[in-house]
Enzyme design. Structure first.
Site, mmCIF file in Angstrom:
data_model
loop_
_atom_site.group_PDB
_atom_site.id
_atom_site.type_symbol
_atom_site.label_atom_id
_atom_site.label_comp_id
_atom_site.label_asym_id
_atom_site.label_seq_id
_atom_site.Cartn_x
_atom_site.Cartn_y
_atom_site.Cartn_z
ATOM 1 N N ILE A 85 0.828 -1.270 0.179
ATOM 2 C CA ILE A 85 -0.034 -0.144 0.031
ATOM 3 C C ILE A 85 0.798 1.257 0.214
ATOM 4 O O ILE A 85 2.036 1.135 0.056
ATOM 5 C CB ILE A 85 -0.755 0.082 1.296
ATOM 6 C CG1 ILE A 85 -0.087 0.106 2.567
ATOM 7 C CG2 ILE A 85 -1.813 -1.221 1.141
ATOM 8 C CD1 ILE A 85 -0.931 0.574 3.778
ATOM 9 N N THR A 86 0.183 2.481 -0.234
ATOM 10 C CA THR A 86 0.951 3.778 -0.116
ATOM 11 C C THR A 86 0.183 4.552 0.960
ATOM 12 O O THR A 86 -1.122 4.429 0.955
ATOM 13 C CB THR A 86 1.167 4.540 -1.522
ATOM 14 O OG1 THR A 86 -0.056 4.472 -2.099
ATOM 15 C CG2 THR A 86 2.142 3.818 -2.473
ATOM 16 N N ASP A 88 1.119 8.105 1.087
ATOM 17 C CA ASP A 88 2.171 9.230 1.038
ATOM 18 C C ASP A 88 1.748 10.642 1.702
ATOM 19 O O ASP A 88 0.512 10.788 1.810
ATOM 20 C CB ASP A 88 2.052 9.680 -0.682
ATOM 21 C CG ASP A 88 2.510 8.351 -1.396
ATOM 22 O OD1 ASP A 88 2.945 7.385 -0.948
ATOM 23 O OD2 ASP A 88 2.720 8.608 -2.763
ATOM 24 N N TYR A 147 6.902 4.460 2.685
ATOM 25 C CA TYR A 147 7.063 3.434 1.594
ATOM 26 C C TYR A 147 8.463 3.218 1.223
ATOM 27 O O TYR A 147 8.993 1.866 0.949
ATOM 28 C CB TYR A 147 6.370 4.203 0.336
ATOM 29 C CG TYR A 147 6.076 3.160 -0.855
ATOM 30 C CD1 TYR A 147 5.057 2.207 -0.773
ATOM 31 C CD2 TYR A 147 7.192 3.172 -1.928
ATOM 32 C CE1 TYR A 147 4.913 1.420 -1.895
ATOM 33 C CE2 TYR A 147 6.853 2.293 -3.002
ATOM 34 C CZ TYR A 147 5.919 1.535 -2.868
ATOM 35 O OH TYR A 147 5.536 0.737 -4.154
ATOM 36 N N PRO A 177 10.455 -2.941 -9.247
ATOM 37 C CA PRO A 177 9.795 -2.535 -10.349
ATOM 38 C C PRO A 177 9.860 -0.818 -10.300
ATOM 39 O O PRO A 177 9.799 -0.294 -9.160
ATOM 40 C CB PRO A 177 8.202 -2.764 -10.123
ATOM 41 C CG PRO A 177 8.228 -3.947 -8.938
ATOM 42 C CD PRO A 177 9.276 -3.413 -8.151
ATOM 43 N N ILE A 180 4.570 1.209 -12.887
ATOM 44 C CA ILE A 180 3.955 0.121 -13.575
ATOM 45 C C ILE A 180 2.413 0.747 -13.802
ATOM 46 O O ILE A 180 1.892 1.249 -12.494
ATOM 47 C CB ILE A 180 4.167 -1.155 -13.031
ATOM 48 C CG1 ILE A 180 5.356 -1.444 -12.702
ATOM 49 C CG2 ILE A 180 3.371 -2.151 -13.729
ATOM 50 C CD1 ILE A 180 6.330 -1.787 -13.760
HETATM 51 P P1 NDP Z 1 -2.478 -2.670 -6.545
HETATM 52 O O1 NDP Z 1 -2.750 -1.216 -5.565
HETATM 53 O O2 NDP Z 1 -2.952 -2.366 -7.780
HETATM 54 O O3 NDP Z 1 -3.132 -3.674 -5.651
HETATM 55 C C1 NDP Z 1 -2.517 -4.193 -4.472
HETATM 56 C C2 NDP Z 1 -2.906 -5.455 -4.126
HETATM 57 O O4 NDP Z 1 -2.415 -5.672 -2.796
HETATM 58 C C3 NDP Z 1 -4.324 -5.748 -3.998
HETATM 59 O O5 NDP Z 1 -4.526 -7.128 -4.345
HETATM 60 C C4 NDP Z 1 -4.910 -5.527 -2.579
HETATM 61 O O6 NDP Z 1 -6.080 -6.422 -2.090
HETATM 62 C C5 NDP Z 1 -3.623 -6.377 -1.918
HETATM 63 N N1 NDP Z 1 -3.337 -5.671 -0.412
HETATM 64 C C6 NDP Z 1 -3.088 -4.641 -0.258
HETATM 65 N N2 NDP Z 1 -3.086 -4.412 1.243
HETATM 66 C C7 NDP Z 1 -3.113 -5.811 1.687
HETATM 67 C C8 NDP Z 1 -3.049 -6.524 2.773
HETATM 68 N N3 NDP Z 1 -2.990 -5.956 4.069
HETATM 69 N N4 NDP Z 1 -3.172 -7.669 2.713
HETATM 70 C C9 NDP Z 1 -3.250 -8.602 1.663
HETATM 71 N N5 NDP Z 1 -3.396 -7.899 0.614
HETATM 72 C C10 NDP Z 1 -2.959 -6.642 0.493
HETATM 73 O O7 NDP Z 1 -1.047 -2.688 -6.302
HETATM 74 P P2 NDP Z 1 0.125 -2.753 -7.668
HETATM 75 O O8 NDP Z 1 -0.329 -4.013 -8.431
HETATM 76 O O9 NDP Z 1 0.376 -1.454 -8.396
HETATM 77 O O10 NDP Z 1 1.523 -3.161 -6.518
HETATM 78 C C11 NDP Z 1 1.729 -4.472 -6.198
HETATM 79 C C12 NDP Z 1 3.225 -4.317 -5.652
HETATM 80 O O11 NDP Z 1 4.164 -3.895 -6.510
HETATM 81 C C13 NDP Z 1 3.263 -3.468 -4.270
HETATM 82 O O12 NDP Z 1 3.983 -3.919 -3.275
HETATM 83 C C14 NDP Z 1 3.933 -2.081 -4.760
HETATM 84 O O13 NDP Z 1 4.256 -1.651 -3.722
HETATM 85 C C15 NDP Z 1 4.830 -2.694 -5.820
HETATM 86 N N6 NDP Z 1 5.185 -1.520 -6.907
HETATM 87 C C16 NDP Z 1 4.125 -1.144 -7.597
HETATM 88 C C17 NDP Z 1 4.605 -0.153 -8.653
HETATM 89 C C18 NDP Z 1 3.742 0.510 -9.422
HETATM 90 O O14 NDP Z 1 4.051 1.570 -10.331
HETATM 91 N N7 NDP Z 1 2.373 0.324 -9.608
HETATM 92 C C19 NDP Z 1 6.147 0.168 -8.753
HETATM 93 C C20 NDP Z 1 7.146 -0.447 -7.734
HETATM 94 C C21 NDP Z 1 6.556 -1.217 -6.765
HETATM 95 P P3 NDP Z 1 -7.408 -5.501 -2.376
HETATM 96 O O15 NDP Z 1 -7.828 -5.606 -3.918
HETATM 97 O O16 NDP Z 1 -8.187 -6.517 -1.706
HETATM 98 O O17 NDP Z 1 -7.303 -4.270 -1.700
#
Ligand code: NDP
Length: 240
Positions: A85-86, A88, A147, A177, A180
């Site tokens: 999560i973020t 910020d 973060y 990453p 994205i």
């Molecule tokens: P999204 O916000 O699109 O999806 C996040 C996912 O994590 C969802 O499935 C959400 O579940 C789940 N989640 C959040 N909190 C919890 C929790 N406490 N327990 C279990 N599941 C949880 O994220 P992204 O796909 O963009 O990012 C995925 C990873 O990549 C993250 O770690 C992020 O920090 C990292 N990242 C992303 C970047 C980007 O540009 N997008 C860049 C660099 C790193 P639900 O749907 O139920 O909320």
């Protein structure tokens, strides 16, 4: 028999792409998620992948959740710590809760999943753990001390656990990453996003599938000699 992989936060964004790629590569895959039942239902309907809801930042819930997966599906061979999560804010406006929630979920989640799954991998003599870090954990980012600290911590966690797993056939790696095209990045205001894209040498955001392919390689047999490493997938934005 197919190996079993669990992807935290596997129902949306990068996590969903990882689930689909691991499934295509022959893993039995289960996805964990936090609360968005609609996204989980969609993944299940599209792919047949089983989804399990718990908060990876909650230690007891994670131990219980992984035990349930092991009982219902089988021993967990690969863990992709992708949930993140973020929250910020610049430091002078960041609450303790913003700090703590990000540390609890993004970094604590890796510890909790490893506590649940690493001992079994070690006993069975094979395992893969891939932790999703971030370019912002490598380079830092304005408004993200929480973060960046959690993601930077993932890289140290990876190298330390890799040393513990090496002689037991358990590899532990990270992927960092860049930006994205997912819901997380859609939350960034348009003018800020334009400035970010201008700094990416390949001139675009990355695709979730491009991260998934890196994860799948690190989970494969072919990657058995790679451990404690971080693969940067960022379009050349930060060379680390
Ligand atoms: P999204 O916000 O699109 O999806 C996040 C996912 O994590 C969802 O499935 C959400 O579940 C789940 N989640 C959040 N909190 C919890 C929790 N406490 N327990 C279990 N599941 C949880 O994220 P992204 O796909 O963009 O990012 C995925 C990873 O990549 C993250 O770690 C992020 O920090 C990292 N990242 C992303 C970047 C980007 O540009 N997008 C860049 C660099 C790193 P639900 O749907 O139920 O909320």
């Amino acid at each position: 028999m197919a190996r079993l992989a669990i992807v935290t936060g596997g129902t949306r964004g990068i996590g969903r792409a990882i689930c689909e790629k691991l499934q295509a590569d022959g893993f039995t895959v289960v996805a964990n998620y936090a609360g968005n039942d609609a996204a989980a239902g969609q993944l299940k309907a599209d792919t047949g992948i089983r989804c399990y809801k718990w908060d990876v930042g909650d230690h007891e819930a994670t131990i219980a959740g992984c035990a349930r997966v092991a009982e219902e599906v089988g021993p967990i061979d690969a863990v992709v710590n992708n949930a993140g999560i973020t929250r910020d804010a610049v430091l002078h406006k960041m609450s303790y809760d913003d700090w703590h929630e990000v540390m609890r979920i993004n970094l604590g989640g890796c510890f909790n999943m490893a506590k649940a799954c690493f001992p079994g991998m070690r006993e069975r003599g094979w395992g893969r753990i891939v932790n999703i870090g971030s370019i912002n954990g490598q380079a830092g980012q304005y408004g993200q001390v929480n973060y960046a600290a959690a993601k930077s911590g993932i890289h140290g966690f990876t190298k330390a656990l890799a040393q513990e797993g090496a002689k037991f056939g358990v590899t532990v790696n990270a992927i960092a990453p860049g930006y994205i095209d997912t819901d997380m990045v859609a939350a960034v205001p348009e003018p800020v996003l334009e400035k970010i894209i201008a700094k990416i040498p390949v001139g675009r955001l990355g695709h979730a599938e491009e991260i998934a392919r890196g994860v799948a390689f690190l989970c494969s047999e072919d990657a058995g000699f790679i451990t404690g490493s971080t693969m940067s997938i960022n379009g050349g934005q930060h060379m680390y």
